[in-house]
Design a protein around this motif. Structure first.
Motif, PDB file in Angstrom:
ATOM      1  N   VAL A 107       5.075   8.649  -1.066  1.00 58.91           N
ATOM      2  CA  VAL A 107       4.324   7.731  -0.206  1.00 58.91           C
ATOM      3  C   VAL A 107       5.292   7.204   0.851  1.00 58.91           C
ATOM      4  CG1 VAL A 107       2.838   5.713  -0.114  1.00 58.91           C
ATOM      5  CG2 VAL A 107       2.935   7.086  -2.206  1.00 58.91           C
ATOM      6  N   GLN A 108       4.930   7.354   2.115  1.00 59.98           N
ATOM      7  CA  GLN A 108       5.860   7.046   3.198  1.00 59.98           C
ATOM      8  C   GLN A 108       5.300   5.995   4.137  1.00 59.98           C
ATOM      9  OE1 GLN A 108       7.128  10.738   4.982  1.00 59.98           O
ATOM     10  NE2 GLN A 108       7.728  11.596   3.005  1.00 59.98           N
ATOM     11  N   ARG A 109       6.211   5.155   4.600  1.00 54.14           N
ATOM     12  CA  ARG A 109       5.857   4.132   5.587  1.00 54.14           C
ATOM     13  C   ARG A 109       6.667   4.384   6.846  1.00 54.14           C
ATOM     14  NH1 ARG A 109       7.590  -0.707   7.639  1.00 54.14           N
ATOM     15  NH2 ARG A 109       5.966  -2.261   8.097  1.00 54.14           N
ATOM     16  N   LYS A 110       5.978   4.665   7.924  1.00 56.06           N
ATOM     17  CA  LYS A 110       6.616   4.967   9.204  1.00 56.06           C
ATOM     18  C   LYS A 110       7.658   6.077   9.067  1.00 56.06           C
ATOM     19  CE  LYS A 110       5.898   0.391  11.253  1.00 56.06           C
ATOM     20  NZ  LYS A 110       6.548  -0.798  11.889  1.00 56.06           N
ATOM     21  N   GLY A 111       7.322   7.106   8.281  1.00 59.97           N
ATOM     22  CA  GLY A 111       8.181   8.273   8.140  1.00 59.97           C
ATOM     23  C   GLY A 111       9.299   8.158   7.141  1.00 59.97           C
ATOM     24  N   THR A 112       9.421   7.008   6.462  1.00 62.67           N
ATOM     25  CA  THR A 112      10.473   6.801   5.462  1.00 62.67           C
ATOM     26  C   THR A 112       9.862   6.704   4.074  1.00 62.67           C
ATOM     27  OG1 THR A 112      11.856   5.620   7.066  1.00 62.67           O
ATOM     28  CG2 THR A 112      12.348   5.274   4.731  1.00 62.67           C
ATOM     29  N   HIS A 113      10.493   7.357   3.090  1.00 56.27           N
ATOM     30  CA  HIS A 113       9.985   7.278   1.723  1.00 56.27           C
ATOM     31  C   HIS A 113       9.916   5.824   1.278  1.00 56.27           C
ATOM     32  CE1 HIS A 113       9.183   8.317  -2.435  1.00 56.27           C
ATOM     33  NE2 HIS A 113      10.161   7.516  -2.790  1.00 56.27           N
ATOM     34  N   SER A 139      -1.488  -9.214   3.761  1.00 59.04           N
ATOM     35  CA  SER A 139      -0.645  -9.691   4.848  1.00 59.04           C
ATOM     36  C   SER A 139      -1.133  -9.112   6.176  1.00 59.04           C
ATOM     37  CB  SER A 139       0.823  -9.288   4.630  1.00 59.04           C
ATOM     38  OG  SER A 139       1.601  -9.599   5.763  1.00 59.04           O
ATOM     39  N   VAL A 140      -1.234  -9.967   7.185  1.00 57.24           N
ATOM     40  CA  VAL A 140      -1.681  -9.502   8.503  1.00 57.24           C
ATOM     41  C   VAL A 140      -0.608  -8.669   9.187  1.00 57.24           C
ATOM     42  CG1 VAL A 140      -3.246 -11.452   8.822  1.00 57.24           C
ATOM     43  CG2 VAL A 140      -0.868 -11.654   9.584  1.00 57.24           C
ATOM     44  N   ARG A 141       0.616  -8.718   8.672  1.00 53.37           N
ATOM     45  CA  ARG A 141       1.712  -7.976   9.295  1.00 53.37           C
ATOM     46  C   ARG A 141       1.760  -6.521   8.845  1.00 53.37           C
ATOM     47  NH1 ARG A 141       6.670 -11.708   7.690  1.00 53.37           N
ATOM     48  NH2 ARG A 141       5.492 -11.599   5.731  1.00 53.37           N
ATOM     49  N   GLU A 142       1.087  -6.215   7.754  1.00 52.98           N
ATOM     50  CA  GLU A 142       1.082  -4.849   7.249  1.00 52.98           C
ATOM     51  C   GLU A 142      -0.251  -4.183   7.571  1.00 52.98           C
ATOM     52  OE1 GLU A 142       3.099  -2.815   6.190  1.00 52.98           O
ATOM     53  OE2 GLU A 142       4.786  -3.823   5.236  1.00 52.98           O
ATOM     54  N   SER A 143      -0.232  -2.863   7.592  1.00 54.09           N
ATOM     55  CA  SER A 143      -1.452  -2.114   7.852  1.00 54.09           C
ATOM     56  C   SER A 143      -1.367  -0.765   7.164  1.00 54.09           C
ATOM     57  CB  SER A 143      -1.651  -1.912   9.355  1.00 54.09           C
ATOM     58  OG  SER A 143      -2.740  -1.038   9.600  1.00 54.09           O
ATOM     59  N   ILE A 144      -2.493  -0.309   6.667  1.00 51.83           N
ATOM     60  CA  ILE A 144      -2.536   0.985   5.992  1.00 51.83           C
ATOM     61  C   ILE A 144      -2.238   2.123   6.961  1.00 51.83           C
ATOM     62  CG2 ILE A 144      -4.989   1.465   6.352  1.00 51.83           C
ATOM     63  CD1 ILE A 144      -3.002   1.936   3.086  1.00 51.83           C
ATOM     64  N   LYS A 145      -2.403   1.880   8.250  1.00 53.32           N
ATOM     65  CA  LYS A 145      -2.170   2.948   9.234  1.00 53.32           C
ATOM     66  C   LYS A 145      -0.697   3.344   9.318  1.00 53.32           C
ATOM     67  CE  LYS A 145      -1.597  -0.087  13.247  1.00 53.32           C
ATOM     68  NZ  LYS A 145      -2.156  -0.503  14.564  1.00 53.32           N
ATOM     69  N   PHE A 146       0.203   2.502   8.785  1.00 51.95           N
ATOM     70  CA  PHE A 146       1.633   2.826   8.791  1.00 51.95           C
ATOM     71  C   PHE A 146       1.993   3.860   7.719  1.00 51.95           C
ATOM     72  CE2 PHE A 146       2.344  -1.766  10.305  1.00 51.95           C
ATOM     73  CZ  PHE A 146       2.147  -1.380  11.638  1.00 51.95           C
ATOM     74  N   PHE A 147       1.070   4.138   6.797  1.00 51.36           N
ATOM     75  CA  PHE A 147       1.393   4.920   5.610  1.00 51.36           C
ATOM     76  C   PHE A 147       0.817   6.332   5.660  1.00 51.36           C
ATOM     77  CE2 PHE A 147       1.905   0.559   4.338  1.00 51.36           C
ATOM     78  CZ  PHE A 147       2.996   0.582   3.477  1.00 51.36           C
ATOM     79  N   PRO A 203      -3.031  11.188   5.784  1.00 52.22           N
ATOM     80  CA  PRO A 203      -3.191   9.742   5.981  1.00 52.22           C
ATOM     81  C   PRO A 203      -3.881   9.089   4.787  1.00 52.22           C
ATOM     82  CG  PRO A 203      -4.851  10.933   7.225  1.00 52.22           C
ATOM     83  CD  PRO A 203      -3.953  11.980   6.627  1.00 52.22           C
ATOM     84  N   ILE A 204      -3.738   7.778   4.694  1.00 53.33           N
ATOM     85  CA  ILE A 204      -4.348   6.991   3.622  1.00 53.33           C
ATOM     86  C   ILE A 204      -5.502   6.183   4.194  1.00 53.33           C
ATOM     87  CG2 ILE A 204      -3.973   5.155   1.924  1.00 53.33           C
ATOM     88  CD1 ILE A 204      -1.044   6.015   1.825  1.00 53.33           C
ATOM     89  N   LEU A 256      15.569   4.180  -0.033  1.00 58.36           N
ATOM     90  CA  LEU A 256      16.732   3.724   0.725  1.00 58.36           C
ATOM     91  C   LEU A 256      16.506   2.358   1.360  1.00 58.36           C
ATOM     92  CD1 LEU A 256      17.843   7.030   2.486  1.00 58.36           C
ATOM     93  CD2 LEU A 256      18.499   6.127   0.249  1.00 58.36           C
ATOM     94  N   ILE A 257      15.239   1.966   1.468  1.00 59.05           N
ATOM     95  CA  ILE A 257      14.886   0.643   1.976  1.00 59.05           C
ATOM     96  C   ILE A 257      14.043  -0.038   0.917  1.00 59.05           C
ATOM     97  CG2 ILE A 257      13.738  -0.658   3.804  1.00 59.05           C
ATOM     98  CD1 ILE A 257      14.200   1.699   5.656  1.00 59.05           C
ATOM     99  N   VAL A 258      14.542  -1.149   0.392  1.00 59.55           N
ATOM    100  CA  VAL A 258      13.858  -1.865  -0.679  1.00 59.55           C
ATOM    101  C   VAL A 258      13.681  -3.321  -0.264  1.00 59.55           C
ATOM    102  CG1 VAL A 258      13.892  -2.509  -3.112  1.00 59.55           C
ATOM    103  CG2 VAL A 258      14.878  -0.317  -2.394  1.00 59.55           C
ATOM    104  N   ARG A 259      12.421  -3.761  -0.274  1.00 62.13           N
ATOM    105  CA  ARG A 259      12.088  -5.138   0.137  1.00 62.13           C
ATOM    106  C   ARG A 259      12.658  -5.460   1.520  1.00 62.13           C
ATOM    107  NH1 ARG A 259      13.990  -5.482  -5.172  1.00 62.13           N
ATOM    108  NH2 ARG A 259      12.312  -5.589  -6.709  1.00 62.13           N
ATOM    109  N   GLY A 260      12.611  -4.483   2.381  1.00 65.04           N
ATOM    110  CA  GLY A 260      13.059  -4.683   3.752  1.00 65.04           C
ATOM    111  C   GLY A 260      14.557  -4.572   3.961  1.00 65.04           C
ATOM    112  N   GLN A 261      15.310  -4.356   2.884  1.00 66.01           N
ATOM    113  CA  GLN A 261      16.769  -4.277   2.976  1.00 66.01           C
ATOM    114  C   GLN A 261      17.223  -2.822   2.840  1.00 66.01           C
ATOM    115  OE1 GLN A 261      18.693  -7.061   3.642  1.00 66.01           O
ATOM    116  NE2 GLN A 261      16.680  -8.053   3.840  1.00 66.01           N
TER     117      GLN A 261
END
Length: 297
Positions: free
Chosen positions: A67-73, A98-106, A123-124, A182-187
């Protein structure tokens, strides 16, 4: 070996692994409180078994999904139907609330052992989180991703059946498939992190179950409750950064999918690593929810 409810039977579980993996029967080394052995919460979890990377042969694990968000696992999942991927709830909670997230990123990548190329990228359409899940809690940490396009099955892309075994498990070894995050909780993980060793290759690990009664006692010392829908695994320390379990990894045995790993860790896991919790798909509360979602369309 099927029963009407959890806890009415006892069984041992053995995975059907790739070439070279032994299917040797695991000894029943733990009994219930009225049996011969009962571990205490003071015992620390043992080091998990070594993981290995899959370089080819995606047909061995054709159900595994990146499952990828903006091309990153982002998380791992399991294909269980042409339009459904079962994954972890915690990583998608903000997508719904959250209004900051969207399914279209995935997107989801299926049918390949490389999360960056090969297979198909779909797409999801939506996310369904188990209604009993509570944010940042380890139990009922499962969600369904509805694909916008039906997956076309092939030798490299197939769903995995759900186990029907509902009884108590005395001892077990399972297989888990995943890609390192490689990115966990935004870090972003540091360059020294174990996950950065061939991060695009799917990994497969054999993991030992922690007896439920022992894990329940351990969780109580962490001020957490362990529902009967959850089972526990020894954390794999040699291939993971501390306190970063591979959220959404399918946990399997020779009869199919047993569960999905949670992303939960204890607050003090740096000093005392948390067990890896996974939600059991044969739990009546989980299976009833799954069946209702899969038949809703």
């Amino acid at each position: 070996m099927e029963s009407s409810s959890l806890g009415s039977e006892s069984t041992e579980v053995f995975p059907e692994g790739p070439k070279g993996f032994s299917k040797k029967k695991v000894s029943t080394h733990v009994k219930s409180v009225n049996g011969t052995r009962n571990r205490t919460a003071k015992e620390k979890t043992k080091k998990g078994e070594k993981a290995y990377k899959v370089r080819n042969g995606s047909q061995r694990y054709p159900f595994s999904v990146s499952v990828q968000r903006k091309g990153t696992h982002y998380a791992t999942g399991a294909l269980i139907d042409k339009k459904w991927v079962l994954t972890v709830a915690g990583e998608f909670y903000n997508v719904l609330y959250s209004v900051r997230e969207s399914i279209k990123f995935f997107r989801v990548r299926l049918g390949t052992v490389n999360c960056k190329k090969g297979g198909v990228l779909l797409p999801i359409k939506g996310v369904e989180i188990h209604p009993a899940y509570s944010y940042k809690k380890p139990t009922y940490d499962v969600a369904l991703l509805r694909l916008a396009v039906s997956a076309d099955y092939s030798e490299a892309l197939k769903p995995i059946p759900l186990t029907r075994i509902k009884g108590k498990v005395l001892s077990a070894k399972f297989l888990a498939t995943y890609w390192p995050r490689l990115i966990v909780r935004g870090q972003v993980l540091p360059s020294s992190a174990q996950e950065r060793v061939q991060p695009n290759s799917m990994r497969v690990s054999t993991q030992k179950m922690i007896p439920w009664s022992w894990c329940q006692s351990l969780m109580s010392t962490l001020n957490q409750t362990l529902d009967e829908s959850s089972l526990c695994l020894d954390p794999i320390m040699s291939h993971h950064s501390l306190c970063l379990p591979d959220a959404g990894a399918p946990v399997t045995a020779d009869d199919g999918l047993w569960g999905i790993t949670s992303g939960w860790t204890s607050d003090n896991c740096l000093g005392n690593p948390s067990p890896t919790i996974f939600t059991r798909v044969s739990s009546p509360v989980v299976r009833a929810w799954l069946d209702s979602q899969l038949t809703s369309l």
